[in-house]
Enzyme design. Structure first.
Site, PDB file in Angstrom:
ATOM      1  N   HIS A 167     -27.113  -7.939 -30.843  1.00 52.11           N
ATOM      2  CA  HIS A 167     -25.819  -7.396 -30.426  1.00 52.11           C
ATOM      3  C   HIS A 167     -25.898  -7.129 -28.922  1.00 52.11           C
ATOM      4  O   HIS A 167     -26.957  -6.722 -28.421  1.00 52.11           O
ATOM      5  CB  HIS A 167     -25.532  -6.041 -31.104  1.00 52.11           C
ATOM      6  CG  HIS A 167     -24.988  -6.119 -32.492  1.00 52.11           C
ATOM      7  ND1 HIS A 167     -25.433  -5.292 -33.506  1.00 52.11           N
ATOM      8  CD2 HIS A 167     -24.011  -6.894 -33.038  1.00 52.11           C
ATOM      9  CE1 HIS A 167     -24.759  -5.559 -34.616  1.00 52.11           C
ATOM     10  NE2 HIS A 167     -23.896  -6.526 -34.362  1.00 52.11           N
ATOM     11  N   CYS A 222     -25.747   2.191 -31.244  1.00 47.97           N
ATOM     12  CA  CYS A 222     -25.286   1.657 -32.530  1.00 47.97           C
ATOM     13  C   CYS A 222     -24.631   2.739 -33.380  1.00 47.97           C
ATOM     14  O   CYS A 222     -23.747   2.449 -34.177  1.00 47.97           O
ATOM     15  CB  CYS A 222     -26.457   1.074 -33.323  1.00 47.97           C
ATOM     16  SG  CYS A 222     -27.284  -0.271 -32.515  1.00 47.97           S
TER      17      CYS A 222
HETATM   18  N1  ARG Z   1     -28.728  -3.273 -39.550  1.00 50.35           N
HETATM   19  C1  ARG Z   1     -27.584  -3.388 -38.691  1.00 50.35           C
HETATM   20  C2  ARG Z   1     -27.224  -4.853 -38.511  1.00 50.35           C
HETATM   21  O1  ARG Z   1     -28.105  -5.659 -38.393  1.00 50.35           O
HETATM   22  C3  ARG Z   1     -27.859  -2.742 -37.368  1.00 50.35           C
HETATM   23  C4  ARG Z   1     -26.662  -2.684 -36.478  1.00 50.35           C
HETATM   24  C5  ARG Z   1     -26.938  -2.153 -35.117  1.00 50.35           C
HETATM   25  N2  ARG Z   1     -25.750  -1.939 -34.418  1.00 50.35           N
HETATM   26  C6  ARG Z   1     -25.530  -2.208 -33.122  1.00 50.35           C
HETATM   27  N3  ARG Z   1     -24.414  -1.827 -32.593  1.00 50.35           N
HETATM   28  N4  ARG Z   1     -26.386  -2.891 -32.409  1.00 50.35           N
HETATM   29  O2  ARG Z   1     -26.070  -5.215 -38.499  1.00 50.35           O
END
Ligand code: ARG
Length: 290
Positions: A185, A283
């Site tokens: 992300h 996150c």
């Molecule tokens: N386990 C989640 C996923 O892989 C973690 C999300 C992390 N969020 C972020 N905004 N980077 O989607």
């Protein structure tokens, strides 16, 4: 010699570091990790065979919540839903700007139901919700600096969502392509330190981007903080700033020092349990600009 004359001998970037950074308290949405666990693997940080401790996750999350309260932020909460262990990562629930919420449409089916859940919350709070056409994971991939929205793609959000963003918010949208699966992300590889913009208003991990995206970042943010591999490995960049106070992973020590050298005030929190799901401070935080 007066202070002003003194300043004339300094570089612009050094002067910028001397300016008092100004905090603008934020309004954010968070989700208590009541059902947090790692039961599937959709990023390289997740290993379902390793145990997780929901109690520890809750305590660590609370320390982030308390830090935001101390900084004078207004924190809204969304009710966690059984069977959605990643719902704690509120940043992915959508993107909110100008009172308009652009809903999330998740890449992986495991997180699919989170999109409508967050959109319902936005609508109930009086936001105008725009249903997404393209796959997008909200503020995990969309970050606003000045009047520009920087938008990540490569692993989760489709480039089509960037076109939707530009149309909905009538702002410049700059696409940044992520190339390392551990930094899937945008908010894992790029941090907004001052959302008003400026040469030192962001931090990023250069190797997480393709050459063209890196060139854009170098050009737009010549005095950015560049993260070390060690700090990136604890998701140090996954941080949240009010323009002065930057809430970061407590283990990101070099990042903390670099922030101080640019006039920011780092506040470390330990979210090691939530790191098992591949997420950190940012996150767990969705900014509400309403
Ligand atoms: N386990 C989640 C996923 O892989 C973690 C999300 C992390 N969020 C972020 N905004 N980077 O989607």
């Amino acid at each position: 010699m007066t202070v002003v004359e003194d300043r004339e001998t300094l570089l612009d970037t050094e002067v910028e570091a001397l300016e008092e950074r100004v905090a603008t308290p934020k309004t954010v949405l968070m989700c208590r990790p009541e059902h947090f666990t790692v039961s599937y693997r959709i990023n390289p940080w997740m290993e379902p065979a390793n145990p997780t401790d929901t109690g520890v996750a809750l305590r660590q999350w609370q320390s982030l919540y308390d830090t935001y309260q101390r900084l004078g932020f207004h924190v809204e909460l969304i009710e966690p839903i059984v069977g959605l262990p990643d719902m704690v990562y509120a940043a992915n629930g959508g993107f909110v700007l100008d009172g308009i919420a652009y809903g999330a449409r998740f890449h992986y089916a495991e997180r699919g139901p989170e999109g409508p859940a967050y959109s319902e919350w936005f609508a109930a709070r009086g936001l105008r919700v725009v249903e997404p056409v393209s796959v997008n994971e909200g503020e995990g991939d969309f970050l606003k600096v000045g009047e520009t929205i920087f938008a990540g793609t490569g692993f989760r959000s489709d480039a089509g969502s960037h076109v939707e963003l530009a149309r909905i918010y009538d702002r410049e949208v700059v696409t940044l392509r992520l190339v390392d699966p551990s930094f899937y992300h945008l908010d894992t590889a790029f941090a907004v330190l001052d959302d008003k913009g400026g040469p030192a208003s962001v931090a990023y991990l250069p190797r997480a981007f393709d050459d063209a995206s890196r060139a854009i970042l170098e050009h737009r943010f010549p005095d950015a903080v560049l993260a070390t591999d060690r700090d990136a490995a604890v998701l140090g960049l996954n941080s949240f700033s009010d323009g002065r106070n930057v809430v970061i992973a407590s283990k990101a020590e070099t990042f903390a020092r670099d922030l101080e050298s640019k006039g920011y005030v780092p506040h470390g929190v330990d979210l090691s349990e939530l790191l098992l799901g591949g997420g950190g401070v940012k996150c767990c935080t969705l900014e509400l600009r309403w």
